[in-house]
Motif scaffolding. Structure first.
Motif, PDB file in Angstrom:
ATOM      1  N   ASP A 170     -35.193  86.912 -13.175  1.00 11.44           N
ATOM      2  CA  ASP A 170     -36.033  87.820 -13.638  1.00 11.44           C
ATOM      3  C   ASP A 170     -36.331  86.822 -15.705  1.00 11.44           C
ATOM      4  OD1 ASP A 170     -35.911  89.693 -12.691  1.00 11.44           O
ATOM      5  OD2 ASP A 170     -34.099  90.774 -13.547  1.00 11.44           O
ATOM      6  N   GLY A 171     -37.493  86.689 -15.771  1.00  8.72           N
ATOM      7  CA  GLY A 171     -38.314  86.230 -16.434  1.00  8.72           C
ATOM      8  C   GLY A 171     -38.065  84.612 -16.828  1.00  8.72           C
ATOM      9  N   TRP A 172     -38.394  84.044 -15.607  1.00  8.45           N
ATOM     10  CA  TRP A 172     -39.278  82.816 -15.499  1.00  8.45           C
ATOM     11  C   TRP A 172     -40.588  83.120 -15.750  1.00  8.45           C
ATOM     12  CZ3 TRP A 172     -36.841  79.796 -11.462  1.00  8.45           C
ATOM     13  CH2 TRP A 172     -35.558  78.692 -11.694  1.00  8.45           C
ATOM     14  N   GLN A 173     -41.074  82.182 -15.877  1.00  6.37           N
ATOM     15  CA  GLN A 173     -42.601  81.780 -16.762  1.00  6.37           C
ATOM     16  C   GLN A 173     -43.150  81.738 -15.224  1.00  6.37           C
ATOM     17  OE1 GLN A 173     -42.968  79.424 -19.575  1.00  6.37           O
ATOM     18  NE2 GLN A 173     -43.373  81.534 -21.099  1.00  6.37           N
ATOM     19  N   TRP A 174     -44.479  82.448 -15.254  1.00  7.00           N
ATOM     20  CA  TRP A 174     -45.791  82.347 -13.617  1.00  7.00           C
ATOM     21  C   TRP A 174     -45.428  80.876 -13.204  1.00  7.00           C
ATOM     22  CZ3 TRP A 174     -47.208  83.104  -9.315  1.00  7.00           C
ATOM     23  CH2 TRP A 174     -48.523  82.858  -8.787  1.00  7.00           C
ATOM     24  N   ASN A 175     -46.665  80.160 -14.876  1.00  9.34           N
ATOM     25  CA  ASN A 175     -46.204  78.290 -14.924  1.00  9.34           C
ATOM     26  C   ASN A 175     -45.356  77.543 -14.160  1.00  9.34           C
ATOM     27  OD1 ASN A 175     -45.855  78.568 -16.912  1.00  9.34           O
ATOM     28  ND2 ASN A 175     -46.882  77.515 -18.065  1.00  9.34           N
ATOM     29  N   ASP A 176     -44.206  77.939 -14.270  1.00  9.00           N
ATOM     30  CA  ASP A 176     -43.363  76.913 -13.842  1.00  9.00           C
ATOM     31  C   ASP A 176     -42.942  77.233 -12.831  1.00  9.00           C
ATOM     32  OD1 ASP A 176     -42.944  76.365 -16.456  1.00  9.00           O
ATOM     33  OD2 ASP A 176     -40.581  77.425 -16.913  1.00  9.00           O
ATOM     34  N   ILE A 177     -42.859  78.535 -11.900  1.00  8.36           N
ATOM     35  CA  ILE A 177     -42.746  79.088 -10.884  1.00  8.36           C
ATOM     36  C   ILE A 177     -43.760  78.191  -9.300  1.00  8.36           C
ATOM     37  CG2 ILE A 177     -42.697  81.366  -9.119  1.00  8.36           C
ATOM     38  CD1 ILE A 177     -41.601  82.908 -11.185  1.00  8.36           C
ATOM     39  N   GLY A 178     -43.266  78.053  -8.774  1.00  2.00           N
ATOM     40  CA  GLY A 178     -43.648  76.843  -7.336  1.00  2.00           C
ATOM     41  C   GLY A 178     -43.940  76.025  -8.154  1.00  2.00           C
ATOM     42  N   ASN A 179     -43.457  75.261  -8.938  1.00  4.55           N
ATOM     43  CA  ASN A 179     -43.278  73.318  -9.292  1.00  4.55           C
ATOM     44  C   ASN A 179     -42.045  73.822  -8.864  1.00  4.55           C
ATOM     45  OD1 ASN A 179     -45.817  72.736 -10.251  1.00  4.55           O
ATOM     46  ND2 ASN A 179     -44.981  74.869 -11.300  1.00  4.55           N
ATOM     47  N   TYR A 180     -41.357  72.596  -8.297  1.00  4.75           N
ATOM     48  CA  TYR A 180     -39.993  71.637  -8.336  1.00  4.75           C
ATOM     49  C   TYR A 180     -39.022  72.312  -8.874  1.00  4.75           C
ATOM     50  CZ  TYR A 180     -40.172  68.615 -12.072  1.00  4.75           C
ATOM     51  OH  TYR A 180     -40.070  67.257 -13.201  1.00  4.75           O
ATOM     52  N   TYR A 181     -39.188  72.540 -10.592  1.00  5.98           N
ATOM     53  CA  TYR A 181     -38.328  72.450 -11.922  1.00  5.98           C
ATOM     54  C   TYR A 181     -37.802  73.805 -11.535  1.00  5.98           C
ATOM     55  CZ  TYR A 181     -42.388  73.772 -14.285  1.00  5.98           C
ATOM     56  OH  TYR A 181     -43.797  73.888 -14.443  1.00  5.98           O
ATOM     57  N   GLY A 182     -39.054  74.931 -10.661  1.00  2.00           N
ATOM     58  CA  GLY A 182     -39.372  76.048 -10.883  1.00  2.00           C
ATOM     59  C   GLY A 182     -38.817  76.884  -9.670  1.00  2.00           C
ATOM     60  N   ALA A 183     -37.629  75.827  -8.637  1.00  2.00           N
ATOM     61  CA  ALA A 183     -37.212  76.043  -6.933  1.00  2.00           C
ATOM     62  C   ALA A 183     -36.410  77.376  -7.155  1.00  2.00           C
ATOM     63  CB  ALA A 183     -37.010  75.029  -6.673  1.00  2.00           C
ATOM     64  N   GLY A 184     -36.582  78.221  -6.769  1.00  2.00           N
ATOM     65  CA  GLY A 184     -35.844  79.138  -6.083  1.00  2.00           C
ATOM     66  C   GLY A 184     -34.500  78.614  -6.051  1.00  2.00           C
ATOM     67  N   SER A 185     -32.849  79.623  -5.951  1.00  2.00           N
ATOM     68  CA  SER A 185     -32.068  79.443  -5.249  1.00  2.00           C
ATOM     69  C   SER A 185     -31.561  80.608  -4.288  1.00  2.00           C
ATOM     70  CB  SER A 185     -30.901  79.674  -5.842  1.00  2.00           C
ATOM     71  OG  SER A 185     -30.465  80.543  -6.824  1.00  2.00           O
TER      72      SER A 185
END
Length: 473
Positions: A170-185
């Motif tokens: 929770d708290g991650w930004q929409w424009n980060d999610i989907g990019n490599y540095y915003g990869a979920g675990s």
């Protein structure tokens, strides 16, 4: 020392009685700080600084050190130290590969192949040969053949149950999610949950072509809205791809003079990607697989029960935590931080979730005298702008780490920059540095400097922050 600088030191000494000054601040540091905070780049911003004597722990110089700030990736030093404490420097992940059902006399596995994840963020990563993609898949195929399996009548299933279904904090930004540095675990991760999108810029203002992906992501659909940017505008391209989605939107601009000609996206379903690549490699090796790749989550949605593993074919063991932390801090891999937080929860007998891992981290440091209100963490990597940590608390963690047996591994995980050993952090409007330094005179310092909501360029504020830190040399 100027009169203003002297007043600042007087104020610090009286405003924070919990700290004592073990020595006078390095010559020029108070004046440098006054100049820094009055710089035009900080007109609407805020800055904090904590400098400790590394041997005594006493405050040498501080300003706003008890103000909660967004930290960006310097938060990783807290996650790292917590992992060393709560997991141990020799901790290793294990991924199990086995099957349900039985192998008949014709060499047909009458069941499913299972890949059971434990959260290992290094599985399939190119950073280590032993857990690299080629090695893991080669070993899997060899083990299947040694077991006499010539055909799999069932599916290849990625079992992600140990860490639930929420991959993004929770708290991650929409424009980060989907990019490599915003990869979920997830409990199952593969190749650090990222893939490359090959780009073909045209004339400025024109469309950017997509020349495929590496590896081929045939199960995803790409909606390309990218435009070619002018020379010097860099990579302003973003991948909008939510968890478990099959449709990715590409938006923004990509400069006509960029040489890389690719951007990296985040895999939306890491457990499925793992199962998909295993099945792909097994079929390519001549072992027929009747069923498709799937995951424990998908089976649950279908109302299908996942059978228990009857036999284990192999286990993939990760590098040690010390080696993982080295890559985590040196290359600032957000995925590793999120995996470590969940792992702390799991290994301590709780849920393998972000919330549970962070709760245990806060409880641990509270037991060491850290006020939990000074350590507001919503993730383990610092990507969220909602994190709020005080410079004093982060400095306390660095001080405590220095006394532990695993400190050499922790210290060596911090990059060298500006002639200092320190972790950097940078997200929109945030710059931070935290680390250690020994001056020419032999004085040993711990420092944390954080800036929020600065104006103009990131490189300019970095130079000015380093100029302040140079007074510790």
């Amino acid at each position: 020392m100027t009169q203003n600088a002297g007043l600042i030191v007087f104020f610090l000494f009286n405003a924070f009685p919990g700290f004592t000054f073990s020595q006078s601040p390095p010559a020029g540091l108070p004046d440098a700080w006054v100049s820094f905070v009055h710089d035009a780049q900080l007109r609407y911003g805020q800055a904090s600084l904590a400098v400790l004597n590394a041997q005594t722990g006493n405050l040498v110089f501080g300003r706003n050190q008890n103000t909660g700030m967004a930290t960006a990736s310097t938060l990783k030093v807290i996650t790292s130290a917590s992992a060393f404490y709560l997991l141990g420097s020799d901790f290793r992940y294990q991924t199990r590969i086995g099957y349900t059902g039985r192998i008949d006399n014709a060499g047909v596995l009458q069941g499913d192949l299972l890949i059971v994840g434990s959260g290992d963020p290094t599985l399939g990563s190119w950073r280590w040969e032993e857990t690299g993609e080629v090695q893991v898949l080669t070993d899997c195929i060899r083990n299947l053949k040694e077991a006499g399996i010539k055909k799999i009548s069932g599916r290849v299933i990625g079992d992600q149950r140990r860490m639930g279904t929420q991959t993004i904090p929770d708290g991650w930004q929409w424009n980060d999610i989907g990019n490599y540095y915003g990869a979920g675990s997830a409990a199952l991760n593969w190749r650090e949950n990222q893939f490359d999108i090959l780009l073909q810029p045209s004339e400025v203002g024109g469309p950017v072509g997509v020349g495929g992906t590496k590896p081929e992501m045939g199960y995803l659909q790409f909606i390309n809205e990218l435009h070619t940017g002018a020379a010097g505008t860099g990579d302003q391209a973003y991948v909008y791809l939510p968890p478990y989605s099959k449709v990715a939107y590409l938006r923004g601009t990509y400069a006509i003079d960029k040489r890389e000609r690719s951007i990296s996206g985040a895999v939306p379903d890491p457990a499925f990607e793992t199962a998909f690549r295993f099945r792909e490699a097994i079929v390519a090796a001549g072992i027929l697989v009747s069923g498709e790749a799937t995951t424990s989550r998908r089976l649950t949605l279908e109302g299908t029960n996942l059978e228990k593993m009857n036999a284990t074919l192999s286990r993939v063991t990760s590098p040690s935590l010390a080696d993982i932390v080295k890559e985590f801090n040196d290359n600032s891999i957000n995925l590793y931080g999120e995996a470590l937080v969940k792992t702390i929860g799991l290994e301590k007998g709780k849920e393998g979730s972000t919330e549970e891992g962070l709760r245990l981290i806060r409880e641990f440091w509270a037991g060491k005298g850290v006020d939990s209100n000074s350590m507001v963490m919503v993730d383990g990597s610092g990507l969220s702008p909602d994190n709020r940590i005080t410079a004093a608390t982060m400095a306390h963690v660095l001080l405590d780490a220095r006394k532990q047996s695993w400190f050499p591994a922790f210290y060596n995980s911090l990059p060298e920059m500006n002639g200092m050993r320190m972790k950097s952090g940078s997200i929109r409007g945030v710059r931070s540095y935290a680390g250690y330094h020994t001056s020419r005179s032999g004085r040993q310092y711990i420092f944390v400097i954080i800036v929020n909501n600065y104006n103009d360029s990131s490189s300019a504020i970095r130079r000015k922050m380093w100029s302040v830190l140079n007074f510790l040399k």
